[in-house]
Each structure stands twice: as structure tokens, then as C-alpha cells.
Design a protein around this motif. Structure first.
Motif, PDB file in Angstrom:
ATOM      1  N   ASP A 116      18.102  12.381  -8.736  1.00 18.48           N
ATOM      2  CA  ASP A 116      17.921  11.876 -10.098  1.00 18.48           C
ATOM      3  C   ASP A 116      16.750  12.660 -10.673  1.00 18.48           C
ATOM      4  O   ASP A 116      15.595  12.450 -10.289  1.00 18.48           O
ATOM      5  CB  ASP A 116      17.626  10.377 -10.044  1.00 18.48           C
ATOM      6  N   SER A 125      17.095  10.784 -17.665  1.00 17.79           N
ATOM      7  CA  SER A 125      17.293  11.494 -16.401  1.00 17.79           C
ATOM      8  C   SER A 125      18.777  11.805 -16.215  1.00 17.79           C
ATOM      9  O   SER A 125      19.639  11.228 -16.872  1.00 17.79           O
ATOM     10  CB  SER A 125      16.775  10.666 -15.229  1.00 17.79           C
ATOM     11  N   ARG A 126      19.048  12.740 -15.329  1.00 14.37           N
ATOM     12  CA  ARG A 126      20.431  13.065 -14.988  1.00 14.37           C
ATOM     13  C   ARG A 126      20.486  13.386 -13.514  1.00 14.37           C
ATOM     14  O   ARG A 126      19.479  13.743 -12.900  1.00 14.37           O
ATOM     15  CB  ARG A 126      20.941  14.221 -15.832  1.00 14.37           C
ATOM     16  N   LYS A 127      21.650  13.246 -12.951  1.00 16.65           N
ATOM     17  CA  LYS A 127      21.820  13.494 -11.527  1.00 16.65           C
ATOM     18  C   LYS A 127      22.333  14.915 -11.327  1.00 16.65           C
ATOM     19  O   LYS A 127      23.245  15.353 -12.027  1.00 16.65           O
ATOM     20  CB  LYS A 127      22.799  12.489 -10.928  1.00 16.65           C
ATOM     21  N   ILE A 128      21.739  15.597 -10.355  1.00 16.45           N
ATOM     22  CA  ILE A 128      22.196  16.934  -9.978  1.00 16.45           C
ATOM     23  C   ILE A 128      22.423  16.949  -8.474  1.00 16.45           C
ATOM     24  O   ILE A 128      21.908  16.094  -7.747  1.00 16.45           O
ATOM     25  CB  ILE A 128      21.168  18.019 -10.383  1.00 16.45           C
ATOM     26  N   SER A 157      16.554  22.444 -13.737  1.00 10.83           N
ATOM     27  CA  SER A 157      16.854  22.053 -15.125  1.00 10.83           C
ATOM     28  C   SER A 157      18.154  22.673 -15.610  1.00 10.83           C
ATOM     29  O   SER A 157      18.872  22.079 -16.420  1.00 10.83           O
ATOM     30  CB  SER A 157      15.729  22.485 -16.056  1.00 10.83           C
ATOM     31  N   GLU A 161      25.133  18.563 -14.623  1.00  8.40           N
ATOM     32  CA  GLU A 161      24.998  17.165 -14.227  1.00  8.40           C
ATOM     33  C   GLU A 161      26.103  16.766 -13.256  1.00  8.40           C
ATOM     34  O   GLU A 161      27.251  17.177 -13.383  1.00  8.40           O
ATOM     35  CB  GLU A 161      25.039  16.261 -15.464  1.00  8.40           C
ATOM     36  N   TYR A 162      25.750  15.944 -12.298  1.00  5.58           N
ATOM     37  CA  TYR A 162      26.702  15.415 -11.316  1.00  5.58           C
ATOM     38  C   TYR A 162      27.444  14.235 -11.928  1.00  5.58           C
ATOM     39  O   TYR A 162      26.835  13.319 -12.487  1.00  5.58           O
ATOM     40  CB  TYR A 162      25.945  14.961 -10.062  1.00  5.58           C
ATOM     41  N   LYS A 163      28.762  14.291 -11.826  1.00  6.07           N
ATOM     42  CA  LYS A 163      29.598  13.171 -12.262  1.00  6.07           C
ATOM     43  C   LYS A 163      30.530  12.817 -11.111  1.00  6.07           C
ATOM     44  O   LYS A 163      31.203  13.686 -10.567  1.00  6.07           O
ATOM     45  CB  LYS A 163      30.394  13.554 -13.502  1.00  6.07           C
TER      46      LYS A 163
END
Length: 184
Positions: A116, A125-128, A157, A161-163
């Protein structure tokens, strides 16, 4: 006198039900009881259910071997720590986020970690996803220690993003990413 008889009948019924349940657990396929036996009142001291019903397939019961005991490994408290929720920092001590999930392949091999990244208190925030080999755990001796990532903040950066339930794009350190075969 009637309440006493009712208590005895309820107790006998409960003992019979417990015996039937134990017999169901002990034998895979118990023989059904006859309708005449169901109409008879239960005896004051019921016989054990295993003695009443013989298993249909005794050959299978005698050929079953007990399971071997599980293997046991003892890992010292200093040698292993959980990683979910751990802070991740770059080798330049930049805050990279925290680990929120671990990705494994079909063989159970750990392939990547979901971090996160960015934001403030979860907002923005975003998940990678980063390659497992890009993480370093050498300095992790207590829950408060962070994990080191072999990437800098600028590289992370730029990661997509993880989906969940979509193909993973795994960010790895230079030369460390291994191909990951998957079916569409």
C-alpha cells in the motif's frame, strides 16, 4: 410421578441420540434401524451403538492405517516474524508504504508482495506489486523494524496499480524479475 417419568424418558432419548451421533462419527455407513425398533421405548441403560450396528464393509475398516503424525518444525522467536502490515522503506530510507498482502503461485511459491504505497492515513494510497526478490529482510528483528525494498520512490511511483482478479504487473529490481507463466 409423571414429571419423574418424563425426565427419565428425556434422559434416555438424549443418551440414545448421543450414542447414535457417536456411531455416525465412528462408522462411515451405519445400517438403518428397523421401524419396529424405533417404536419401542428406549431401555433404561442403552447398549453401546457400536454393538447394535455392524459396519457394512469390515474389510475397509481393518485395512485403514492410522495417519502418521504431522512433522513439527520449531522456529525460534528471533528467527521468524510476520510481515503483513510491516513498513517498507527504500535503501535510502524513503517511506515506501506497508505490506498488505503476499502473492503466491499455484505451487505455493511466494512470488510478490502487495504494498500500500503513497497517500496519507490511507487516503490517496494505491496498491502496487513488487517482486519478492526485491525485498530485504536482514534488519528485521522485531515487529517495529521495517523491510527494505531495492527500488526507489520514483520507480515505485511509476508502477501500475494492483487490481484484484486482473493480470499482475510485478515491479522488480533490475535483473531480479523472473518470468511468471499464467493462463488467460
Amino acid at each position: 410421578m409423571r414429571p419423574r417419568v418424563m425426565v427419565i424418558l428425556v434422559a434416555a432419548a438424549l443418551l440414545t441420540c448421543a450414542g447414535v451421533r457417536a456411531a455416525d462419527d465412528a462408522t462411515p455407513s451405519p445400517t438403518p434401524s428397523s421401524p419396529a425398533a424405533a417404536k419401542e421405548p428406549p431401555a433404561a441403560t442403552p447398549a453401546p451403538p457400536a454393538a447394535q450396528a455392524a459396519p457394512k464393509e469390515p474389510a475397509k475398516e481393518s485395512s485403514k492405517e492410522p495417519s502418521p503424525p504431522p512433522s513439527v518444525t520449531v522456529i525460534g522467536a528471533r528467527d521468524a516474524h510476520g510481515i503483513l502490515g510491516r513498513d517498507v522503506r527504500s535503501s535510502a530510507n524513503e517511506d515506501m508504504g506497508r505490506i498488505v498482502d503476499v502473492i503466491v503461485d499455484r505451487d505455493g511459491k511466494v512470488r510478490a508482495a502487495v504494498i500500500d504505497f503513497g497517500g496519507f492515513l490511507g487516503v490517496g494510497s494505491r496498491k502496487i506489486v513488487v517482486d519478492w526478490n526485491a525485498l530485504r529482510f536482514a534488519g528485521v528483528s522485531s515487529k517495529s523494524d521495517s523491510i527494505t525494498l531495492d527500488l526507489n520512490k520514483q520507480q515505485v511511483s511509476a508502477a501500475p496499480e494492483y487490481k484484484e482478479d486482473t493480470p499482475l504487473i510485478v515491479l522488480g529490481a533490475a535483473g531480479n524479475l523472473h518470468p511468471w507463466d499464467y493462463e488467460h
